[in-house]
Design a protein around this motif. Structure first.
Motif, PDB file in Angstrom:
ATOM      1  N   PRO A 177      36.621  65.919 -24.260  1.00 44.64           N
ATOM      2  CA  PRO A 177      37.837  66.685 -23.948  1.00 44.64           C
ATOM      3  C   PRO A 177      38.840  66.714 -25.108  1.00 44.64           C
ATOM      4  O   PRO A 177      39.560  67.694 -25.271  1.00 44.64           O
ATOM      5  N   VAL A 178      38.870  65.663 -25.914  1.00 46.36           N
ATOM      6  CA  VAL A 178      39.772  65.641 -27.063  1.00 46.36           C
ATOM      7  C   VAL A 178      39.355  66.716 -28.057  1.00 46.36           C
ATOM      8  O   VAL A 178      40.190  67.473 -28.563  1.00 46.36           O
ATOM      9  N   TYR A 179      38.063  66.811 -28.319  1.00 46.86           N
ATOM     10  CA  TYR A 179      37.557  67.833 -29.241  1.00 46.86           C
ATOM     11  C   TYR A 179      37.859  69.235 -28.700  1.00 46.86           C
ATOM     12  O   TYR A 179      38.302  70.111 -29.452  1.00 46.86           O
ATOM     13  N   ASP A 180      37.635  69.427 -27.415  1.00 45.48           N
ATOM     14  CA  ASP A 180      37.902  70.733 -26.801  1.00 45.48           C
ATOM     15  C   ASP A 180      39.380  71.108 -26.903  1.00 45.48           C
ATOM     16  O   ASP A 180      39.719  72.268 -27.181  1.00 45.48           O
ATOM     17  N   GLN A 181      40.263  70.144 -26.680  1.00 47.20           N
ATOM     18  CA  GLN A 181      41.699  70.405 -26.784  1.00 47.20           C
ATOM     19  C   GLN A 181      42.093  70.755 -28.216  1.00 47.20           C
ATOM     20  O   GLN A 181      42.935  71.627 -28.442  1.00 47.20           O
ATOM     21  N   MET A 182      41.466  70.063 -29.180  1.00 47.24           N
ATOM     22  CA  MET A 182      41.750  70.371 -30.586  1.00 47.24           C
ATOM     23  C   MET A 182      41.290  71.784 -30.928  1.00 47.24           C
ATOM     24  O   MET A 182      41.985  72.516 -31.639  1.00 47.24           O
ATOM     25  N   ALA A 183      40.130  72.172 -30.411  1.00 50.74           N
ATOM     26  CA  ALA A 183      39.621  73.521 -30.660  1.00 50.74           C
ATOM     27  C   ALA A 183      40.560  74.568 -30.051  1.00 50.74           C
ATOM     28  O   ALA A 183      40.839  75.598 -30.682  1.00 50.74           O
ATOM     29  N   MET A 184      41.057  74.311 -28.846  1.00 44.77           N
ATOM     30  CA  MET A 184      41.990  75.249 -28.212  1.00 44.77           C
ATOM     31  C   MET A 184      43.307  75.318 -28.985  1.00 44.77           C
ATOM     32  O   MET A 184      43.886  76.397 -29.134  1.00 44.77           O
ATOM     33  N   ALA A 185      43.777  74.170 -29.485  1.00 47.60           N
ATOM     34  CA  ALA A 185      45.015  74.149 -30.268  1.00 47.60           C
ATOM     35  C   ALA A 185      44.837  74.931 -31.564  1.00 47.60           C
ATOM     36  O   ALA A 185      45.731  75.690 -31.971  1.00 47.60           O
ATOM     37  N   LEU A 186      43.695  74.782 -32.204  1.00 45.61           N
ATOM     38  CA  LEU A 186      43.426  75.526 -33.432  1.00 45.61           C
ATOM     39  C   LEU A 186      43.366  77.023 -33.150  1.00 45.61           C
ATOM     40  O   LEU A 186      43.949  77.827 -33.892  1.00 45.61           O
ATOM     41  N   ASP A 187      42.693  77.399 -32.079  1.00 44.89           N
ATOM     42  CA  ASP A 187      42.638  78.815 -31.692  1.00 44.89           C
ATOM     43  C   ASP A 187      44.034  79.375 -31.448  1.00 44.89           C
ATOM     44  O   ASP A 187      44.354  80.481 -31.892  1.00 44.89           O
TER      45      ASP A 187
END
Length: 93
Positions: free
Chosen positions: A69-79
């Motif tokens: 979930p941390v990786y997914d949140q980082m990906a969403m933040a980058l997007d």
């Protein structure tokens, strides 16, 4: 029998958690800066931080999927940052 230092499970898990927590702190710092002052410089800082940290978090996720979930949140933040949105802070669940 003594354990080999590299095989001490508690120390390994603690190191992994510390790396994840540090990554979250750094990402959140740049996200806060971007959300406070949305300039080209803060946008670039945020994107650079996230793109630098995401491969490290991904390597950890490949072994410890609890941090996915941390990786997914980082990906969403980058997007969000890349489309001039307002990235949300990363949380460790």
């Amino acid at each position: 029998m003594n354990t080999i230092k590299d095989q001490d499970l508690f120390k390994k898990q603690n190191l992994v958690r510390n790396i994840i927590e540090h990554s979250i702190e750094q990402a959140n710092f740049t996200i806060r800066n971007l959300n406070k002052r949305p300039t080209v410089c803060t946008l670039m800082e945020c994107e650079n931080c996230l793109t630098d940290l995401m491969p490290i978090v991904k390597m950890i996720v490949d072994v410890h999927d609890v941090y996915a979930p941390v990786y997914d949140q980082m990906a969403m933040a980058l997007d969000a940052a890349q489309v001039h949105g307002e990235p949300e802070l990363i949380e460790l669940n």
